[in-house]
Design a protein around this motif. Structure first.
Motif, PDB file in Angstrom:
ATOM      1  N   GLU A  82       0.785  -1.310   0.136  1.00  0.00           N
ATOM      2  CA  GLU A  82       0.087  -0.369   0.061  1.00  0.00           C
ATOM      3  C   GLU A  82       0.770   1.094   0.236  1.00  0.00           C
ATOM      4  O   GLU A  82       1.482   1.351   1.519  1.00  0.00           O
ATOM      5  N   ARG A 264     -15.962   3.084  13.035  1.00  0.00           N
ATOM      6  CA  ARG A 264     -14.757   3.954  13.180  1.00  0.00           C
ATOM      7  C   ARG A 264     -13.285   2.906  13.547  1.00  0.00           C
ATOM      8  O   ARG A 264     -12.309   2.997  13.182  1.00  0.00           O
ATOM      9  N   LYS A 270      -7.135  -0.416  11.638  1.00  0.00           N
ATOM     10  CA  LYS A 270      -6.670  -1.062  10.511  1.00  0.00           C
ATOM     11  C   LYS A 270      -5.651  -0.264   9.865  1.00  0.00           C
ATOM     12  O   LYS A 270      -4.400  -0.868   9.210  1.00  0.00           O
ATOM     13  N   ASN A 274      -1.539  -1.488   9.333  1.00  0.00           N
ATOM     14  CA  ASN A 274      -1.079  -1.563   7.939  1.00  0.00           C
ATOM     15  C   ASN A 274       0.632  -1.067   8.416  1.00  0.00           C
ATOM     16  O   ASN A 274       1.656  -1.912   7.795  1.00  0.00           O
TER      17      ASN A 274
END
Ligand code: MEV
Length: 392
Positions: A82, A264, A270, A274
């Motif tokens: 990402e 949220r 999340k 990462n």
């Protein structure tokens, strides 16, 4: 001379220049170019790790500079596809290092093996019998994986839990607590659960069911804390010169929402993962185990909440903290066999599983800071694009 992780303008360099700089600063050696270029494993290696292999899949392997953890400069190896995640981590670490960096700690490497026992008539009597046989059960478990003692680990404790099934039946779930030392420990604790299950079932007067570790590694937590001064918050370009106290309050409000609203919280966590996963992947660790542990831990109060917390410190600066399971190892499986994973451990000077656990928590907190800072000011799209400007 102590090596600094503050690599200014690192992102502007070419890949060769970056490797050259890391060689000069002794983070990597001359031969490591080959490892980095090859991606680490061949199709033949892959064929030994998994089934039905056709080839290998490569991912970017990066480092995030600027991290200071417990006073030590660390380059954080990260493997993730990402865009902006590595840049965001580096950026947040740069802000945090100006107030002394991250302070992090990790629990001992305690994992629990679960042995389920069904068909018990009297769970209270069975619990007492199991506790009575504690030493014999722990000895039986230890025979399942005796080699762990050589590495400083071994069985540590026994815990008996009364679990009510949907139909109302009470069963017992026995936890064998194991110190896995520098290993993640899944194989060790699974072998121990299997080795002790017969004695556990006969002692409890029931029959053994599942025998497997729990990924809710809540005895193997890592914690990190940091502060960011108002002055440093004020220098954040994405805030466009806004009052730093408002920038701080915006981050606190963003955290407040994550802690109150599971929808949220999922996205907030999340973002934390990462960074955590990128470091786990780079070091050959089981990121699914980390994910499972993190999300189960985030829901431990009965509501799914943020893994982090942001508040105002006494002097007005922004204070952040995170606590999460960190079941990671530096020996066994991919961490031992994958040349890039070994190099990753070397780059970050990770010598013990607890070093890696502390770094995971710090990276998770950095990633969360970067996301909340962008979200509460210029917005994530612009914030990410600015960090990623070099590629656009
Ligand atoms: C994107 O991968 C992660 C974020 O959505 C995290 C967050 O919203 O906190 C930016």
């Amino acid at each position: 001379m102590a090596r600094s992780s503050r690599l200014s303008g690192f992102y502007r360099k070419s890949v060769d220049e970056r490797r050259g700089q890391l060689r000069e600063e002794t983070f990597i050696g001359v031969k490591d170019d080959l490892v980095l270029e090859s991606g680490g494993i061949s199709t033949a290696d892959a064929d030994r790790f998994s089934e039905n292999v056709l080839g290998v899949l490569s991912l970017p392997f990066s480092v995030a500079p600027n991290f200071l953890v417990n006073g030590r400069d660390v380059l954080v190896p990260m493997s993730i596809e990402e865009p902006s995640v590595v840049a965001a981590a580096a950026n947040a670490a740069r802000l945090v290092r100006q107030a002394g960096g991250f302070t992090a700690e990790a629990d001992p490497s305690l994992m629990a093996a679960q042995v389920e026992v069904r068909g018990i008539d009297d769970v209270a009597a069975a619990t007492a019998a199991l506790m009575d046989q504690r030493e014999a059960i722990l000895e039986a478990a230890a025979r399942g994986s005796p080699e762990i003692v050589k590495f400083g680990g071994g069985v540590r404790d026994l815990e008996v839990r009364d679990v009510t099934l949907h139909g109302g039946e009470h069963i017992l779930v026995v936890h064998i607590i194991v110190d896995c030392a520098d290993a993640m420990g899944a194989n060790t604790v699974n072998s121990m659960a299997e080795a002790a299950s017969e004695l556990i079932a006969s002692t409890a007067g029931g029959r053994a069911g599942l025998r497997i570790l729990t990924n809710l590694a809540d005895r193997r937590l890592a914690r990190a804390r940091c502060t960011v001064s108002l002055e440093v918050l004020g220098s954040y370009r994405g805030a466009g010169g806004a009052d730093p106290a408002r920038v701080r309050d915006g981050i606190i409000a963003a955290w407040e929402l994550a802690d109150a609203d599971p929808y949220r919280a999922a996205t907030n966590n999340k973002g934390i993962m990462n960074g955590v996963d990128a470091l786990a992947v780079a070091t050959g660790n089981d990121w699914r185990a980390l994910e499972a542990g993190a999300h189960a831990f985030a829901a431990r109060s009965g509501r799914y909440r943020s893994l982090s917390r942001w508040s105002e410190a006494g002097d007005g600066s922004l204070a952040g903290e995170i606590e999460m399971p960190a079941a990671v190892g530096i020996v066994g499986g991919m961490t031992t066999y994958h040349p890039v994973a070994r190099l990753a451990l070397e780059i970050a000077s990770i010598e013990k599983a607890s070093d890696l656990a502390r770094l995971l928590a710090s990276v998770g907190l950095a990633q969360n800071l970067a996301a909340l800072l962008a979200l509460s000011t210029e917005g994530i799209q612009r914030g990410h694009m600015r960090l990623h400007a070099k590629r656009t």
